[in-house]
Design an enzyme around this catalytic site. Structure first.
Site, PDB file in Angstrom:
ATOM      1  N   ASN A 147      73.863  -8.920  17.936  1.00 44.86           N
ATOM      2  CA  ASN A 147      73.377 -10.078  17.184  1.00 44.86           C
ATOM      3  C   ASN A 147      73.853 -11.402  17.786  1.00 44.86           C
ATOM      4  OD1 ASN A 147      71.873  -8.779  15.058  1.00 44.86           O
ATOM      5  ND2 ASN A 147      73.828  -8.163  14.147  1.00 44.86           N
ATOM      6  N   ASP A 273      66.153  -7.313  20.063  1.00 49.83           N
ATOM      7  CA  ASP A 273      64.927  -7.940  20.556  1.00 49.83           C
ATOM      8  C   ASP A 273      63.725  -7.564  19.694  1.00 49.83           C
ATOM      9  OD1 ASP A 273      65.093  -5.333  21.360  1.00 49.83           O
ATOM     10  OD2 ASP A 273      64.372  -5.669  23.391  1.00 49.83           O
TER      11      ASP A 273
END
Length: 345
Positions: A147, A273
Site C-alpha cells: 500500500n 495495482d
C-alpha cells in the site's frame, strides 16, 4: 376567347409563406397553447441541465477542483533492495524532459544510506537537462506494505504522477508522449502495460471473474486495466486510495503481501495495482488508455511467469468486486500510438 391563368411568381410564393409563418407565430405567442409550448421547452432544458450536473457530481464527487495542470510530472519509483536498478532508473528518468521531481518509495527496514542518497543526487544533477532542476526525494515508510506505493504525498508540485517500478525503463520520448495523452484525459490512468478481465462462464452459479495477462490482451484486442508498474495517474488518486477507498481493500492488500525474500516471494501476491485500477474505474466509469511503448526489462524474470500468479490475481479481482458490489472495470480496444514514430498506426 382564350383565358390565361397568371402563374404565381417565386417571389410572391416566398412572401406568402413568410406571411403564413408570421400569422402562426403571432397565434402561438398570444394563445394559451403558445404559453404551454414555451413552458414545456423551458422545463426540458432545465431537466437536461440538472441531469448533466447531477451525474458529474455523483461520479467525480471525490475529485475536487484543482489548479491548472502543472507543466511537468512527478516520477514515483517503487523499489526494494535493488540499489543498482534504482540508480539506473533514477539516472534515466532524470534525463527526460518534463520531470519535476523523483520520489523513491522506500519500505525497507533500514533507511537509505548516505552514500546512496549522495550518489543519486549527484547522478540526477549530471543527467538533468539544462535549466531543469530535478529534486530527488525518499519517501520513508515505517512498515513494509504494498500500500505504500500509493500512500498520499503532500505538497506535490504536479498533478501528474508517473508510477514506475525500478526494474523497467521506457524511452523518454515514449514517456513524454504518454504524458501528453494523460493531459487529454487526466482523470483516467494512462499506461504501457495492459491487462484484461473477463467473466468466468465455467461458474454459472456465481459471478466470478478471471484475470488475463498480456497474451489475453493480444488475443482479444481488448483490455480493462493498465498496470501501475508504468502508468500516469492524477495525484488525487493517492488521497482516494489512502483515505477514501474501502478500508477492507487496503487491509486485504496488506495481509496478502508476502515477504520480499527470493524471487517467488517478490510481489507474489501483489494486488495493489488491481486495487488502484478498480478505484479509478469506480470514480470515472471509463476505461484506461493503453499507450504503445517499448519496454526494457533490467531486472530478473517477472512474476507473471510464475505458477499460480493468474489465480492469485483472479482472487484479488473477485474479492474487490464483491466489496464494491459490482465490477467497475470497463473494457476497451483503444490504443494510443505516436504516429510520428510509427509506420503502421
Amino acid at each position: 376567347m382564350v383565358m390565361r391563368m397568371a402563374s404565381a411568381s417565386p417571389s410572391s410564393f416566398i412572401f406568402g409563406r413568410r406571411a403564413s409563418f408570421r400569422r402562426l407565430r403571432q397565434l402561438l405567442v398570444g394563445s394559451a397553447a403558445g404559453r404551454i409550448v414555451r413552458l414545456l421547452l423551458c422545463c426540458s432544458l432545465l431537466l437536461s441541465l440538472l441531469l448533466i450536473s447531477g451525474g458529474c457530481r455523483c461520479r467525480f464527487s471525490h475529485l475536487q477542483p484543482s489548479p491548472p495542470l502543472g507543466e511537468g510530472y512527478t516520477v514515483m519509483i517503487n523499489t526494494w533492495k535493488r540499489n543498482d536498478l534504482l540508480k539506473q532508473s533514477v539516472v534515466h528518468y532524470a534525463s527526460c524532459v518534463g520531470v519535476d521531481s523523483i520520489h523513491v518509495v522506500w519500505s525497507e527496514p533500514d533507511p537509505p544510506a548516505d552514500s546512496l542518497r549522495d550518489g543519486l543526487i549527484q547522478a540526477v544533477r549530471s543527467k538533468s537537462k539544462l535549466g531543469q532542476d530535478v529534486d530527488i526525494i525518499f519517501d520513508i515508510n515505517q512498515e513494509d506494505s504494498l500500500n505504500n506505493r500509493f500512500k498520499e504525498i503532500k505538497d506535490l508540485r504536479t498533478d501528474a504522477i508517473f508510477s514506475i517500478d525500478d526494474d523497467v525503463l521506457f524511452p523518454c520520448a515514449s514517456v513524454e508522449f504518454a504524458f501528453s495523452v494523460w493531459r487529454s484525459a487526466p482523470t483516467t490512468m494512462v499506461g504501457f502495460v495492459p491487462r484484461m478481465h473477463w467473466l468466468d462462464k465455467s461458474r454459472s452459479s456465481t459471478e466470478q471473474y478471471k484475470y488475463g495477462g498480456w497474451w489475453s490482451v493480444w488475443w482479444t484486442g481488448t483490455y480493462s486495466m493498465v498496470l501501475s508498474k508504468a502508468a500516469f495517474l492524477h495525484k488525487q488518486y493517492l488521497d482516494l486510495y489512502t483515505n477514501h477507498m474501502p478500508v477492507f481493500v487496503r487491509d486485504y492488500v496488506a495481509k496478502n503481501s508476502l515477504s520480499y525474500i527470493g524471487l517467488w516471494h517478490l510481489y507474489c501476491r501483489n494486488c495493489e495495482d488491481i486495487a488502484m485500477s478498480l478505484l479509478v474505474a469506480n470514480v470515472t466509469g471509463a476505461p484506461p488508455i493503453w499507450v504503445k511503448g517499448r519496454i526494457f526489462e533490467i531486472g530478473s524474470t517477472g512474476i507473471s511467469s510464475l505458477g499460480g500468479h493468474s489465480a492469485q490475481r483472479s482472487q484479488c479481482l473477485n474479492v474487490f468486486a464483491a466489496i464494491y458490489g459490482r465490477m467497475p472495470l470497463v473494457a476497451t480496444s483503444m490504443k494510443a500510438i505516436d504516429s510520428r514514430t510509427s509506420w503502421f498506426w
